[in-house]
Design a protein around this motif. Sequence first.
Motif, mmCIF file in Angstrom:
data_model
loop_
_atom_site.group_PDB
_atom_site.id
_atom_site.type_symbol
_atom_site.label_atom_id
_atom_site.label_comp_id
_atom_site.label_asym_id
_atom_site.label_seq_id
_atom_site.Cartn_x
_atom_site.Cartn_y
_atom_site.Cartn_z
ATOM 1 N N ASP A 335 5.013 -7.549 -18.338
ATOM 2 C CA ASP A 335 3.859 -7.242 -17.494
ATOM 3 C C ASP A 335 3.228 -5.908 -17.890
ATOM 4 N N GLY A 336 4.024 -5.003 -18.469
ATOM 5 C CA GLY A 336 3.498 -3.681 -18.817
ATOM 6 C C GLY A 336 2.436 -3.710 -19.905
ATOM 7 N N VAL A 337 2.487 -4.689 -20.815
ATOM 8 C CA VAL A 337 1.529 -4.727 -21.924
ATOM 9 C C VAL A 337 0.301 -5.557 -21.583
ATOM 10 N N CYS A 338 0.269 -6.159 -20.390
ATOM 11 C CA CYS A 338 -0.868 -7.021 -20.053
ATOM 12 C C CYS A 338 -2.172 -6.230 -19.953
ATOM 13 N N ARG A 339 -2.109 -5.068 -19.324
ATOM 14 C CA ARG A 339 -3.355 -4.301 -19.159
ATOM 15 C C ARG A 339 -3.911 -3.813 -20.493
ATOM 16 N N PRO A 340 -3.131 -3.125 -21.355
ATOM 17 C CA PRO A 340 -3.708 -2.735 -22.644
ATOM 18 C C PRO A 340 -4.138 -3.935 -23.478
ATOM 19 N N PHE A 341 -3.429 -5.041 -23.350
ATOM 20 C CA PHE A 341 -3.847 -6.245 -24.072
ATOM 21 C C PHE A 341 -5.203 -6.733 -23.576
ATOM 22 N N LYS A 342 -5.386 -6.804 -22.257
ATOM 23 C CA LYS A 342 -6.647 -7.294 -21.706
ATOM 24 C C LYS A 342 -7.806 -6.362 -22.047
ATOM 25 N N VAL A 343 -7.555 -5.075 -22.011
ATOM 26 C CA VAL A 343 -8.631 -4.117 -22.312
ATOM 27 C C VAL A 343 -9.147 -4.317 -23.719
ATOM 28 N N ARG A 344 -8.249 -4.438 -24.665
ATOM 29 C CA ARG A 344 -8.670 -4.555 -26.064
ATOM 30 C C ARG A 344 -9.306 -5.907 -26.370
ATOM 31 N N VAL A 345 -8.700 -6.978 -25.885
ATOM 32 C CA VAL A 345 -9.258 -8.306 -26.160
ATOM 33 C C VAL A 345 -10.589 -8.489 -25.447
ATOM 34 N N GLU A 346 -10.686 -8.005 -24.227
ATOM 35 C CA GLU A 346 -11.955 -8.112 -23.501
ATOM 36 C C GLU A 346 -13.060 -7.336 -24.211
ATOM 37 N N GLN A 347 -12.704 -6.182 -24.757
ATOM 38 C CA GLN A 347 -13.704 -5.405 -25.506
ATOM 39 C C GLN A 347 -14.165 -6.175 -26.739
ATOM 40 N N VAL A 348 -13.237 -6.828 -27.424
ATOM 41 C CA VAL A 348 -13.608 -7.606 -28.608
ATOM 42 C C VAL A 348 -14.509 -8.773 -28.221
ATOM 43 N N ILE A 349 -14.165 -9.470 -27.153
ATOM 44 C CA ILE A 349 -14.931 -10.663 -26.759
ATOM 45 C C ILE A 349 -16.329 -10.288 -26.290
ATOM 46 N N THR A 350 -16.442 -9.255 -25.477
ATOM 47 C CA THR A 350 -17.752 -8.886 -24.940
ATOM 48 C C THR A 350 -18.665 -8.270 -25.992
ATOM 49 N N SER A 351 -18.077 -7.683 -27.033
ATOM 50 C CA SER A 351 -18.908 -7.068 -28.081
ATOM 51 C C SER A 351 -19.232 -8.034 -29.210
ATOM 52 N N GLU A 352 -18.629 -9.219 -29.195
ATOM 53 C CA GLU A 352 -18.865 -10.188 -30.260
ATOM 54 C C GLU A 352 -20.034 -11.092 -29.882
ATOM 55 N N ALA A 353 -21.007 -11.208 -30.806
ATOM 56 C CA ALA A 353 -22.203 -12.000 -30.529
ATOM 57 C C ALA A 353 -22.196 -13.344 -31.247
ATOM 58 N N GLU A 354 -21.402 -13.513 -32.278
ATOM 59 C CA GLU A 354 -21.404 -14.753 -33.051
ATOM 60 C C GLU A 354 -20.584 -15.825 -32.339
ATOM 61 N N ALA A 355 -21.226 -16.971 -32.130
ATOM 62 C CA ALA A 355 -20.571 -18.063 -31.412
ATOM 63 C C ALA A 355 -19.340 -18.600 -32.138
ATOM 64 N N PRO A 356 -19.383 -18.821 -33.469
ATOM 65 C CA PRO A 356 -18.172 -19.335 -34.138
ATOM 66 C C PRO A 356 -16.968 -18.418 -33.970
ATOM 67 N N THR A 357 -17.210 -17.126 -34.019
ATOM 68 C CA THR A 357 -16.102 -16.189 -33.843
ATOM 69 C C THR A 357 -15.526 -16.283 -32.430
ATOM 70 N N LEU A 358 -16.416 -16.376 -31.444
ATOM 71 C CA LEU A 358 -15.941 -16.531 -30.070
ATOM 72 C C LEU A 358 -15.156 -17.828 -29.908
ATOM 73 N N PHE A 359 -15.613 -18.868 -30.576
ATOM 74 C CA PHE A 359 -14.908 -20.149 -30.476
ATOM 75 C C PHE A 359 -13.522 -20.050 -31.117
#
Length: 639
Positions: A335-359
């Motif tokens: 459970d301790g790594v969930c927050r840093p994991f979510k922060v980084r992955v969420e940043q990648v997803i929200t900053s990515e504009a290309e649909a294939p990459t998101l898929f």
Amino acid sequence: MADGAAEVYTSASSSQNPLSRKLKKILETRLDNDKELIDALKALSTFFGENTLRARRNLRGDVERRSLDISEKFETQFRDVKKKLDEISDDVQAMNKCCQEMTKRLKNSKESTSELIVKTTKLQNERKQLELQSTLAESFLEKYQLKQHEVKALRVSKDSIVNEDFFNALTRAKQIHQDCKMLLRSKQQTAGLEIMESMALYQETAYEKLYRWTQEECRGMTGDIPDVSGGLCRAIEALQDRQVLLRYTFDELATARRTAVVRCFIDALTRGGSGGTPRPIELYSHDPVRYVGDILAWLHQAVAGEKELLHSLLRRTKIADHKPMILEILNHIMDGVCRPFKVRVEQVITSEAEAPTLFRLGNILKFYEDTLLAIFESEDVTMLASIEEMRHLSHQMFFNSLSCYGSKLAEKVDIPPPDLSPSQTVNTTMQLLKDVLSSHDSAITPLKERQQDYGKIFSCLLDPLVQCCVLAASRLNSADMATYMVNCLYQMQVTLAVYEFTDIKLEMLAIQNDAHTETLTNEQASFILSRSGLGNIYTPLKENENKKISLTHGIDEQLVKIAMTKFDQYLSHPDSLNMPQLELIRSTRIRDTIRKKAVDLIKMAFSAVYAVITDPKSKYENAEHLIGRTPEQINQLLS
């Protein structure tokens, strides 16, 4: 001689004298059956020499003399024997005298020591009883009491290392406490209660020290790869009898491992491995797919390692089902790594504009979600909830990107190219669709969910694209519009044909394509009719098909001859009359289909013209010669 003896015997028998009787007795004697006589003769043969008269006369004296010698020897030897016997008799008498004296003395002693013997016998019996009681007492103490070294092992100091002797002594105390239940069912209830109380005191002291020692051991398990000692495994095994202490121990372990996992996760992101290998994951943040994939791979490895650690600690316990306990502890650790994991992955997803990459990000998250679910063996886990949340975010951002792309298609309509090929918008959209569908791993997503995703993707891209193509083609004439739409729809069909779940969309595109193909077929037929001369006859006939009285109005024989002459030129080169748009169609199959259907329309038009011209009501003279060919001949020429 025998005859003489018989005569003597016969004569003597009558006289009955002693000599006759002896001779008769001798003659009747059977030497073979007289063993004594044989033995005597054998003895006589030893000293009787030559058979002479002298020898025979002296035989008696020799025998007597020999008998006398033997008797003297016997007498001599017997005298020695008698002497020995006399000596033995003297010894026996002496021994008898001694025995009588000893018997007398023993009798006197027995009379004087009878009381002592009774006491001795009594004491011997008492000794045997005491020995038996001692043996029973030793066995009892052996079974129901701890030995000195076991008591010493249980009373180790706080700083001492818990060793094998401690666990053996604790096991021994537990066994004694268990065995005391047998005493409670017997007449030794008091002793059983006292021993149970004593063993319980020993156990409580030992468990308290064992808990403190185990707690310190668990607090020290903060390394990247913690070393699980045999003593710690034995301690966990022993503490299973004290569930509260075991729970506190695992809470301490979970806290220590949670801190260690978070630290290792941050180090893997920013510092990498020892010596720079592997490199820090943050170095690949420019590549979203690899970046998220490396993070998830590290988490997968960490979860598997922590679960193996917990299994190694619990493998010796007798807990019926380890899964709930392991799941709870593992969930707390990760459970301790969930927050840093979510922060980084969420940043990648929200900053990515290309649909294939998101898929692709969504596919990777789905893959590791299923993989970690197999390890956790439960969906009620914080890490799985975090991964699923990120997957839904990626999924949502992906379809938002496709929706935005589809909205832009309707805002900006490209002018069709001069060659009526698919526009750059169509090419770009189809390439985007290829990139999206090619990045989808069918082994990850379930069939039903994959089908729903494909349906949404097609709706977001194909429907706006078709509408965009219709708007772009609306500015063209009928033939150009149909050609452009056929080319665009054909490219869409070719792109979709290699993917699954496209049947409905392909059917929809095929219906639209068939409609535009029909338009081009009619245009091609009209083009041939107008340039082959047949249209000069067929068009008026078609316009006046309901006015049977004036069917041939305005169509004279000269017009028919000119039209048939031009039509014969077309028949000699049927491929010479193709409208320009037909050559711009990119699909050879569609192009050939349009030509074939157009030729079929030409055949139908000629058949209609032939029927009218050869009809007697039309009043053409020599009609068959005028039109020149029959419909059957036209079919053969245009087949």
